[in-house]
Design an enzyme around this catalytic site. Structure first.
Site, PDB file in Angstrom:
ATOM      1  N   ARG A  78      -5.231 -12.557   3.026  1.00 10.85           N
ATOM      2  CA  ARG A  78      -5.013 -12.682   4.467  1.00 10.85           C
ATOM      3  C   ARG A  78      -5.616 -11.453   5.153  1.00 10.85           C
ATOM      4  O   ARG A  78      -5.179 -10.332   4.911  1.00 10.85           O
ATOM      5  CB  ARG A  78      -3.503 -12.769   4.715  1.00 10.85           C
ATOM      6  N   HIS A 122      -4.858  -9.219  15.227  1.00 12.30           N
ATOM      7  CA  HIS A 122      -3.967  -8.209  14.660  1.00 12.30           C
ATOM      8  C   HIS A 122      -4.173  -6.935  15.481  1.00 12.30           C
ATOM      9  O   HIS A 122      -4.638  -5.919  14.991  1.00 12.30           O
ATOM     10  CB  HIS A 122      -4.256  -8.015  13.173  1.00 12.30           C
ATOM     11  N   GLU A 167       2.454 -10.619  14.503  1.00 14.78           N
ATOM     12  CA  GLU A 167       3.534  -9.796  15.062  1.00 14.78           C
ATOM     13  C   GLU A 167       3.393  -9.569  16.568  1.00 14.78           C
ATOM     14  O   GLU A 167       3.210  -8.435  17.025  1.00 14.78           O
ATOM     15  CB  GLU A 167       3.614  -8.464  14.319  1.00 14.78           C
ATOM     16  N   ASN A 295       6.824 -11.999   8.518  1.00 16.20           N
ATOM     17  CA  ASN A 295       6.611 -10.655   8.006  1.00 16.20           C
ATOM     18  C   ASN A 295       7.977  -9.994   7.947  1.00 16.20           C
ATOM     19  O   ASN A 295       8.647  -9.856   8.973  1.00 16.20           O
ATOM     20  CB  ASN A 295       5.696  -9.851   8.937  1.00 16.20           C
ATOM     21  N   TYR A 297      10.349  -6.730   6.551  1.00 18.60           N
ATOM     22  CA  TYR A 297      10.399  -5.380   5.986  1.00 18.60           C
ATOM     23  C   TYR A 297      11.813  -4.857   5.808  1.00 18.60           C
ATOM     24  O   TYR A 297      12.080  -4.129   4.856  1.00 18.60           O
ATOM     25  CB  TYR A 297       9.598  -4.400   6.860  1.00 18.60           C
ATOM     26  N   GLU A 361       3.786 -11.032   5.192  1.00 14.37           N
ATOM     27  CA  GLU A 361       3.734  -9.597   4.891  1.00 14.37           C
ATOM     28  C   GLU A 361       5.084  -9.178   4.335  1.00 14.37           C
ATOM     29  O   GLU A 361       6.130  -9.598   4.844  1.00 14.37           O
ATOM     30  CB  GLU A 361       3.500  -8.740   6.145  1.00 14.37           C
TER      31      GLU A 361
HETATM   32  O1  IFM Z   1       0.786  -1.897   8.802  1.00 11.97           O
HETATM   33  C1  IFM Z   1       1.613  -2.789   9.460  1.00 11.97           C
HETATM   34  C2  IFM Z   1       0.876  -4.076   9.776  1.00 11.97           C
HETATM   35  O2  IFM Z   1      -0.260  -3.831  10.522  1.00 11.97           O
HETATM   36  C3  IFM Z   1       1.763  -5.002  10.544  1.00 11.97           C
HETATM   37  N1  IFM Z   1       3.013  -5.190   9.883  1.00 11.97           N
HETATM   38  C4  IFM Z   1       3.730  -4.028   9.416  1.00 11.97           C
HETATM   39  C5  IFM Z   1       2.815  -3.148   8.612  1.00 11.97           C
HETATM   40  C6  IFM Z   1       3.580  -1.896   8.127  1.00 11.97           C
HETATM   41  O3  IFM Z   1       4.034  -1.163   9.214  1.00 11.97           O
END
Ligand code: IFM
Length: 454
Positions: A78, A122, A167, A295, A297, A361
């Site tokens: 991706r 992006h 995002e 995505n 985290y 992500e």
């Molecule tokens: O690096 C970023 C990415 O560009 C978008 N999502 C989170 C990642 C980590 O912060």
């Protein structure tokens, strides 16, 4: 469903990157500046004064990087297309040299048996469009749809999967409310308009992609969070409702239900009258999605609290405190919470109309070093990926239509306002020499892909 702890047949195992974070070559072959070129060159914006000017030199090294992907066993990759590389200035005709770069990259991927997943946005808005008002103005959504049509017209024969935005929360609220990201504006009402025009741009681009390539697979990637209240008090529960509203539901509901949540509209009424939302917009936004990218985290644990200051990224909900909980954190200070990934996937599957889901992500920054033997041993990242892949299996076992997982990121790269000081890669990049070293987490990911199990 997973069978005996195996990922299901056809499950995609990929890695993700973004144009400005890896390509470098910012002045090559007719590319013009994006808002990130401008922002990163402003003193004090980026740690260490870093910029994406050189980054990982992927523009010149893409063949070697695809060879690395093949060594990792990736089945999909991706990447994002740099808007000012293929349509300098954000309007008018395509730049053939810019398109050629992506054509070469895609052909290299296809030759290696790796499925190309292209993201159209992006975060690298052409600077001229920001000068004309940026995402807070409606015209930018139309410019984005024109750009999407031009790219799909040129590359649609080779790209099986398109995602429009990556995002949009970050583009809107870090870009225009807190100003931590480009273009660095601090205007909460503008941020709310930007969020809407990003959604509108997504809907218009989805229509443009399908007009150019009927039957195209079209999705969008949202950064979603698990959100919990710090206590059982009504005030903390309300803080969690507001942050969930502004982080998650403000995008999920328009995209999947064709409306903004009432409680979010009420919270936002403190900063804007929403006069920018026109009749018909939400029907455009809610164009059917072929897939939803998530995505993930970390988790937010929040409590009612004093306002954190005038320039937060939570317009209308500034009076919330983000609580630190005990437990491991990454080098970004983000709590490691794999259960939050299962929770997020199950929640989307349970509360929204059915749509195939992908983790587009997931990953972690740690302070990696090259050992005396030349290897990069990153046990924390190995554990992070194992635990989050396990969380994916848990979600699949619970019936979630999860079809793939993309590690963030293939390479260490330009981590926005953190510059090169935060490393997320499966592959270590020694920036002075541009030498790449597959980290232990990369070798581990390869084994998972090969055996389709942990
Ligand atoms: O690096 C970023 C990415 O560009 C978008 N999502 C989170 C990642 C980590 O912060």
């Amino acid at each position: 469903m997973s069978v005996n702890g195996h990922f299901p047949p056809g499950f995609r195992f990929g890695a993700a990157t973004a144009a400005y974070q890896i390509e470098g070559a910012v002045r090559a072959d007719g590319r013009t500046p994006s808002i990130w070129d401008t922002f990163s060159h402003q003193p004090g914006r980026i740690a260490g004064g870093d910029t994406g000017d050189v980054a990982c030199e992927h523009y010149d090294r893409y063949r070697d990087d695809v060879a690395l992907m093949a060594r990792l066993g990736l089945t999909a990759y991706r990447f994002s297309i740099g808007w000012p590389r293929v349509q300098p200035g954000g309007r008018g005709p395509a730049n053939p040299k810019g398109l050629d770069f992506y054509r070469r990259l895609i052909d290299e991927l296809l030759g290696a048996g790796i499925e190309p997943w292209a993201t159209l946005y992006h975060w690298d808005l052409p600077q001229e469009l920001e000068d004309a008002g940026g995402w807070p103005v409606r015209d930018t959504a139309d410019r984005f749809a024109d750009y999407a049509a031009l790219v799909v017209d040129a590359l649609g024969d080779r790209v099986p999967v398109w995602t429009t935005l990556n995002e949009p929360w970050c583009s809107a609220f870090l870009g225009y409310a807190s100003g931590e990201h480009a273009p660095g504006r601090r205007d909460p009402a503008a941020a709310v308009r930007a969020a809407h025009h990003l959604l509108l741009g997504h809907g218009k681009a989805a229509a443009a992609i399908r007009a150019a390539q009927p039957g195209a697979t079209v999705g969008v990637a949202l950064n979603l969070y698990a959100v919990s209240a710090a206590s059982g008090t009504a005030a903390d529960a309300d803080a969690a409702r507001r942050i969930d509203g502004l982080a998650n539901r403000i995008f999920l509901d328009p995209l999947l239900r064709g409306r903004y949540p009432d409680d979010v509209l009420a919270d936002l009424a403190r900063v804007t009258d929403l006069g920018h939302v026109r009749d018909g917009d939400l029907a455009t936004v809610a164009a059917p999605l072929s897939l939803l990218g998530i995505n993930y985290y970390s988790r937010y644990v929040v409590a009612a609290g004093p306002a954190a200051g005038p320039a937060t990224c939570w317009p209308g909900s500034d009076n919330v405190r983000f609580v630190t909980v005990d437990g491991p954190v990454t080098a970004m200070d983000w709590a490691v919470d794999p259960h939050g990934l299962t929770e997020t996937l199950c929640r989307v599957a349970r509360e929204y109309p059915p749509v195939p889901l992908y983790v587009t992500e997931n990953g972690a920054a740690y302070h990696d070093v090259v050992g005396p033997d030349g290897a990069v041993d990153d046990p924390d990242r190995v554990a992070y990926f194992d635990r989050h892949l396990r969380a994916c299996l848990d979600a699949i076992a619970a019936g979630v239509p999860l079809r793939g997982y993309f590690a963030w990121s293939l390479l260490d790269n330009f981590e926005w306002s953190w510059g090169y000081g935060r490393r997320f890669g499966l592959v270590y990049v020694d920036y002075p020499t541009q030498r790449r070293i597959i980290k232990r987490s990369g070798h581990r990911y390869r084994a998972v892909i090969e055996h389709r199990r942990l």
